[in-house]
Design a protein around this motif. Structure first.
Motif, PDB file in Angstrom:
ATOM      1  N   ALA A 147      37.149  49.265  48.421  1.00 29.33           N
ATOM      2  CA  ALA A 147      37.366  49.142  49.871  1.00 29.33           C
ATOM      3  C   ALA A 147      38.368  48.019  50.145  1.00 29.33           C
ATOM      4  O   ALA A 147      39.236  48.142  51.020  1.00 29.33           O
ATOM      5  CB  ALA A 147      36.048  48.882  50.573  1.00 29.33           C
ATOM      6  N   GLU A 148      38.296  46.939  49.388  1.00 27.87           N
ATOM      7  CA  GLU A 148      39.212  45.805  49.606  1.00 27.87           C
ATOM      8  C   GLU A 148      40.668  46.186  49.317  1.00 27.87           C
ATOM      9  O   GLU A 148      41.570  45.857  50.080  1.00 27.87           O
ATOM     10  CB  GLU A 148      38.805  44.608  48.735  1.00 27.87           C
TER      11      GLU A 148
ATOM     12  N   SER B 203      31.318  58.889  39.422  1.00 32.31           N
ATOM     13  CA  SER B 203      30.466  58.139  40.354  1.00 32.31           C
ATOM     14  C   SER B 203      31.263  57.388  41.401  1.00 32.31           C
ATOM     15  O   SER B 203      30.748  57.113  42.480  1.00 32.31           O
ATOM     16  CB  SER B 203      29.466  57.225  39.637  1.00 32.31           C
ATOM     17  N   LEU B 204      32.539  57.075  41.132  1.00 36.65           N
ATOM     18  CA  LEU B 204      33.346  56.397  42.157  1.00 36.65           C
ATOM     19  C   LEU B 204      33.885  57.374  43.205  1.00 36.65           C
ATOM     20  O   LEU B 204      34.161  56.983  44.342  1.00 36.65           O
ATOM     21  CB  LEU B 204      34.526  55.676  41.513  1.00 36.65           C
TER      22      LEU B 204
ATOM     23  N   PRO C 213      40.763  36.702  43.205  1.00 37.12           N
ATOM     24  CA  PRO C 213      39.565  36.479  44.030  1.00 37.12           C
ATOM     25  C   PRO C 213      39.593  37.276  45.342  1.00 37.12           C
ATOM     26  O   PRO C 213      38.549  37.674  45.842  1.00 37.12           O
ATOM     27  CB  PRO C 213      39.585  34.975  44.316  1.00 37.12           C
ATOM     28  N   ASP C 214      40.784  37.484  45.917  1.00 37.07           N
ATOM     29  CA  ASP C 214      40.890  38.255  47.157  1.00 37.07           C
ATOM     30  C   ASP C 214      41.809  39.464  46.914  1.00 37.07           C
ATOM     31  O   ASP C 214      43.023  39.406  47.171  1.00 37.07           O
ATOM     32  CB  ASP C 214      41.442  37.354  48.275  1.00 37.07           C
ATOM     33  N   PRO C 215      41.263  40.571  46.414  1.00 38.69           N
ATOM     34  CA  PRO C 215      42.099  41.727  46.062  1.00 38.69           C
ATOM     35  C   PRO C 215      42.850  42.329  47.240  1.00 38.69           C
ATOM     36  O   PRO C 215      43.947  42.869  47.065  1.00 38.69           O
ATOM     37  CB  PRO C 215      41.096  42.734  45.492  1.00 38.69           C
ATOM     38  N   CYS C 216      42.287  42.208  48.439  1.00 38.34           N
ATOM     39  CA  CYS C 216      42.962  42.756  49.624  1.00 38.34           C
ATOM     40  C   CYS C 216      44.268  42.002  49.850  1.00 38.34           C
ATOM     41  O   CYS C 216      45.345  42.598  49.970  1.00 38.34           O
ATOM     42  CB  CYS C 216      42.031  42.652  50.837  1.00 38.34           C
ATOM     43  N   GLU C 217      44.178  40.682  49.900  1.00 39.17           N
ATOM     44  CA  GLU C 217      45.375  39.861  50.113  1.00 39.17           C
ATOM     45  C   GLU C 217      46.344  39.996  48.939  1.00 39.17           C
ATOM     46  O   GLU C 217      47.564  40.046  49.117  1.00 39.17           O
ATOM     47  CB  GLU C 217      44.970  38.396  50.355  1.00 39.17           C
ATOM     48  N   ALA C 218      45.801  40.096  47.742  1.00 38.01           N
ATOM     49  CA  ALA C 218      46.658  40.225  46.552  1.00 38.01           C
ATOM     50  C   ALA C 218      47.447  41.542  46.599  1.00 38.01           C
ATOM     51  O   ALA C 218      48.636  41.577  46.270  1.00 38.01           O
ATOM     52  CB  ALA C 218      45.810  40.148  45.290  1.00 38.01           C
TER      53      ALA C 218
ATOM     54  N   SER D 103      30.646  44.972  38.425  1.00 36.67           N
ATOM     55  CA  SER D 103      29.330  44.951  39.065  1.00 36.67           C
ATOM     56  C   SER D 103      29.431  45.263  40.554  1.00 36.67           C
ATOM     57  O   SER D 103      28.416  45.454  41.219  1.00 36.67           O
ATOM     58  CB  SER D 103      28.668  43.585  38.856  1.00 36.67           C
ATOM     59  N   ARG D 104      30.649  45.274  41.092  1.00 37.68           N
ATOM     60  CA  ARG D 104      30.803  45.576  42.519  1.00 37.68           C
ATOM     61  C   ARG D 104      32.046  46.427  42.790  1.00 37.68           C
ATOM     62  O   ARG D 104      32.884  46.106  43.634  1.00 37.68           O
ATOM     63  CB  ARG D 104      30.797  44.302  43.366  1.00 37.68           C
ATOM     64  N   LEU D 105      32.081  47.546  42.091  1.00 31.91           N
ATOM     65  CA  LEU D 105      33.268  48.390  42.168  1.00 31.91           C
ATOM     66  C   LEU D 105      33.508  48.979  43.552  1.00 31.91           C
ATOM     67  O   LEU D 105      34.633  48.972  44.046  1.00 31.91           O
ATOM     68  CB  LEU D 105      33.182  49.528  41.139  1.00 31.91           C
TER      69      LEU D 105
END
Ligand code: DX5
Ligand code: ZN
Length: 227
Positions: free
Chosen positions: A28-29, A60-61, A210-215, A21-23
């Motif tokens: 960006a993360e 679309s992405l 939960p935090d894809p950037c940090e992951a 729902s928020r691809l």
């Protein structure tokens, strides 16, 4: 795009584990987290017992990301859709050796469409079947789980195929990248890197967090031995 065989290990988060729902936001993360590729798992319900997404999602992405779009085609007779995925914005197309009777022609077709060609083997397929095809490959994908689902357990014995490919690449003066996919996270990223993996695919351990950037940063740190 980084050059083949650069020392830096590349991270390819798999979209399969994302919140659909928020691809845009999630891409960006992972970009901020240091990802170089976005790994897009296309499944047809035939080659693998699961259905994911296809051409419209890639298309679309595309305007929302400058990541390298690394499309993993888990579909029978992939020849039918190569040009559609290139038009949608794929930068790399991976086909499965087991999915086509004509892997050589399919790899040649991918390159003639102007994108990078890659081929994969499932865990039970010996890597040696790919040896004749290696000069046609920009990347080779070694599956470290049975394809079809995210969240499975990493199979370390599959890294033997990576070691064999590294030796083959060296002996023949080739320059394809080696990618590994399935069950990869901070706990085994270093083991993959040491075996010779150039591109790590990570689903649950990055976009499933939960935090894809940090992951993403954590997997890269582990791969580089910095944690
Ligand atoms: C499995 C796919 C993988 C999957 C990886 O068939 O090819 O790319 O998304 O997910 P994880 O990292 O959770 O095993
Ligand atoms: Zn994949």
């Amino acid at each position: 795009m980084d050059k083949p065989n650069s020392d830096k290990i590349l991270l390819a988060p798999s979209l399969l584990a994302a919140d659909f729902s928020r691809l845009g936001e999630q891409l960006a993360e992972v970009r901020r987290g240091g990802a170089a590729y976005l790994h897009l798992d296309v499944m047809d319900g035939l080659f693998v017992p699961n259905i994911s997404f296809g051409v419209p999602v890639v298309k679309s992405l595309r305007p929302h990301s400058d990541l390298v779009f690394d499309v993993h085609l888990m579909i029978d007779h992939p020849e039918r859709y190569l040009s559609a995925f290139v038009s949608a914005g794929a930068d790399i197309l991976t086909i499965h050796y087991e999915a086509t009777a004509h892997p050589r022609e399919a790899l040649e077709q991918i390159r003639s469409l102007g994108v990078q060609a890659s081929i994969s083997v499932k865990p039970d397929t010996p890597v040696e079947v790919l040896y004749d095809l290696l000069p046609l490959c920009d990347m080779v994908l070694i599956m470290t789980v049975e394809p079809g689902f995210g969240g499975q357990k990493f199979r370390p014995e599959q890294l033997e195929k990576v070691r064999k490919l590294v030796r083959e690449r060296e002996a023949r003066g080739l320059s394809f990248r080696i990618q590994a996919d399935g069950g990869i996270g901070a706990e085994n990223a270093r083991e993959c890197a040491e075996a010779g993996v150039d591109v790590l695919v990570a689903g649950s351990s990055v976009l499933g967090q939960p935090d894809p950037c940090e992951a993403a940063r954590a997997v890269l740190r582990a791969a580089e031995g910095r944690d």
